[in-house]
Design a protein around this motif. Structure first.
Motif, mmCIF file in Angstrom:
data_model
loop_
_atom_site.group_PDB
_atom_site.id
_atom_site.type_symbol
_atom_site.label_atom_id
_atom_site.label_comp_id
_atom_site.label_asym_id
_atom_site.label_seq_id
_atom_site.Cartn_x
_atom_site.Cartn_y
_atom_site.Cartn_z
ATOM 1 N N ILE A 114 44.479 26.581 103.825
ATOM 2 C CA ILE A 114 43.293 25.745 103.673
ATOM 3 C C ILE A 114 43.580 24.601 102.709
ATOM 4 N N THR A 115 44.232 24.914 101.607
ATOM 5 C CA THR A 115 44.548 23.890 100.605
ATOM 6 C C THR A 115 45.441 22.820 101.205
ATOM 7 N N GLN A 116 46.442 23.233 101.976
ATOM 8 C CA GLN A 116 47.350 22.253 102.555
ATOM 9 C C GLN A 116 46.656 21.403 103.616
ATOM 10 N N ASP A 117 45.695 21.980 104.323
ATOM 11 C CA ASP A 117 44.974 21.218 105.328
ATOM 12 C C ASP A 117 44.018 20.216 104.694
ATOM 13 N N GLU A 118 43.437 20.600 103.556
ATOM 14 C CA GLU A 118 42.414 19.774 102.928
ATOM 15 C C GLU A 118 42.873 19.232 101.575
ATOM 16 N N ILE A 119 44.128 18.793 101.502
ATOM 17 C CA ILE A 119 44.638 18.308 100.226
ATOM 18 C C ILE A 119 43.860 17.069 99.814
ATOM 19 N N GLU A 120 43.298 17.162 98.651
ATOM 20 C CA GLU A 120 42.558 16.034 98.108
ATOM 21 C C GLU A 120 43.553 15.136 97.395
ATOM 22 N N LYS A 121 43.686 13.938 97.878
ATOM 23 C CA LYS A 121 44.609 12.991 97.251
ATOM 24 C C LYS A 121 43.981 12.499 95.960
ATOM 25 N N ILE A 122 44.715 12.667 94.883
ATOM 26 C CA ILE A 122 44.230 12.194 93.593
ATOM 27 C C ILE A 122 45.068 10.981 93.221
ATOM 28 N N HIS A 123 44.385 9.900 92.885
ATOM 29 C CA HIS A 123 45.078 8.669 92.538
ATOM 30 C C HIS A 123 44.981 8.455 91.034
ATOM 31 N N LEU A 124 46.149 8.401 90.411
ATOM 32 C CA LEU A 124 46.212 8.183 88.974
ATOM 33 C C LEU A 124 46.621 6.744 88.709
ATOM 34 N N ASN A 125 45.995 6.140 87.717
ATOM 35 C CA ASN A 125 46.428 4.797 87.347
ATOM 36 C C ASN A 125 47.727 4.907 86.544
ATOM 37 N N MET A 126 48.268 3.784 86.108
ATOM 38 C CA MET A 126 49.582 3.780 85.459
ATOM 39 C C MET A 126 49.591 4.575 84.148
ATOM 40 N N VAL A 127 48.539 4.509 83.382
ATOM 41 C CA VAL A 127 48.462 5.247 82.117
ATOM 42 C C VAL A 127 48.394 6.748 82.400
ATOM 43 N N GLN A 128 47.523 7.143 83.319
ATOM 44 C CA GLN A 128 47.381 8.547 83.664
ATOM 45 C C GLN A 128 48.680 9.100 84.263
ATOM 46 N N ARG A 129 49.282 8.326 85.150
ATOM 47 C CA ARG A 129 50.521 8.769 85.794
ATOM 48 C C ARG A 129 51.621 8.988 84.768
ATOM 49 N N GLN A 130 51.737 8.075 83.807
ATOM 50 C CA GLN A 130 52.768 8.211 82.777
ATOM 51 C C GLN A 130 52.544 9.470 81.933
ATOM 52 N N MET A 131 51.307 9.738 81.567
ATOM 53 C CA MET A 131 50.990 10.930 80.773
ATOM 54 C C MET A 131 51.283 12.211 81.566
ATOM 55 N N TYR A 132 50.914 12.209 82.830
ATOM 56 C CA TYR A 132 51.129 13.380 83.686
ATOM 57 C C TYR A 132 52.618 13.627 83.919
ATOM 58 N N ARG A 133 53.349 12.577 84.264
ATOM 59 C CA ARG A 133 54.777 12.724 84.546
ATOM 60 C C ARG A 133 55.557 13.121 83.295
ATOM 61 N N ARG A 134 55.128 12.684 82.132
ATOM 62 C CA ARG A 134 55.784 13.060 80.879
ATOM 63 C C ARG A 134 55.710 14.576 80.681
#
Length: 175
Positions: free
Chosen positions: A44-64
């Protein structure tokens, strides 16, 4: 037909003991044993994957948190102060530990429920150290159906990301 008195599970199969003490070994099916099974929750999760869009600041914090120092180039690493490097490494280790706990909880939910039902006073699974189990290589976030949003929520709950993480903006607001 004899009544089964007890059952013991092993890595190769399970053994049944009848009331006379006679044991019978029944091996697991090789196809089932080697097959990576996925629950309906994962499908179910794979069928209904909610795409989350992170801005550049959020993406950098998450990837770190997710990748640690491998996220940075050698030039960037050389420009960091020792305290910054230590903070990145420490946060990465914490994040890795919390991800492991998330995976173990998702993977061993059924077993934990059974053990808690058999031993109601044991409270297994309540503390983080209950989940420091070896996981197979196939236990990835994707295979277990753990979404990016769930990881972010866990990092916020564990205080690795700020409470307002999802509302951070890239613009600098002047008073």
């Amino acid at each position: 037909m004899h009544k089964i008195a007890s059952i013991t599970a092993t890595a190769q199969g399970y053994i049944t003991y009848d009331t006379n003490g006679k044991a019978q070994m029944l091996r697991y099916d090789k196809l089932v044993q080697n097959k990576i099974t996925r629950s309906n929750r994962v499908k179910i999760t794979q069928d209904e994957i909610e795409k989350i869009h992170l801005n550049m600041v959020q993406r950098q914090m998450y990837r770190r948190l997710m990748y640690g120092l491998t996220e940075y180039s050698p030039e960037q690493i050389a420009s960091f102060s020792p305290s910054t490097l230590g903070k990145i490494v420490a946060d990465f280790k914490k994040a890795k530990q919390f991800l492991h706990i998330m995976k173990a909880k998702r993977m061993f939910t059924a077993e934990t429920k059974i053990i808690n039902a058999i031993f109601p006073h044991s409270n297994i699974g309540q503390k983080d150290f209950d989940w420091f189990l070896d996981l197979p290589k196939s236990a990835t976030l994707r295979n277990l159906g753990i979404t990016t949003r769930e990881v972010i929520d866990e990092f916020i709950r564990r205080k690795l990301l700020p409470m307002n993480f999802l509302s951070l903006e890239t613009k600098i607001q002047l008073p």
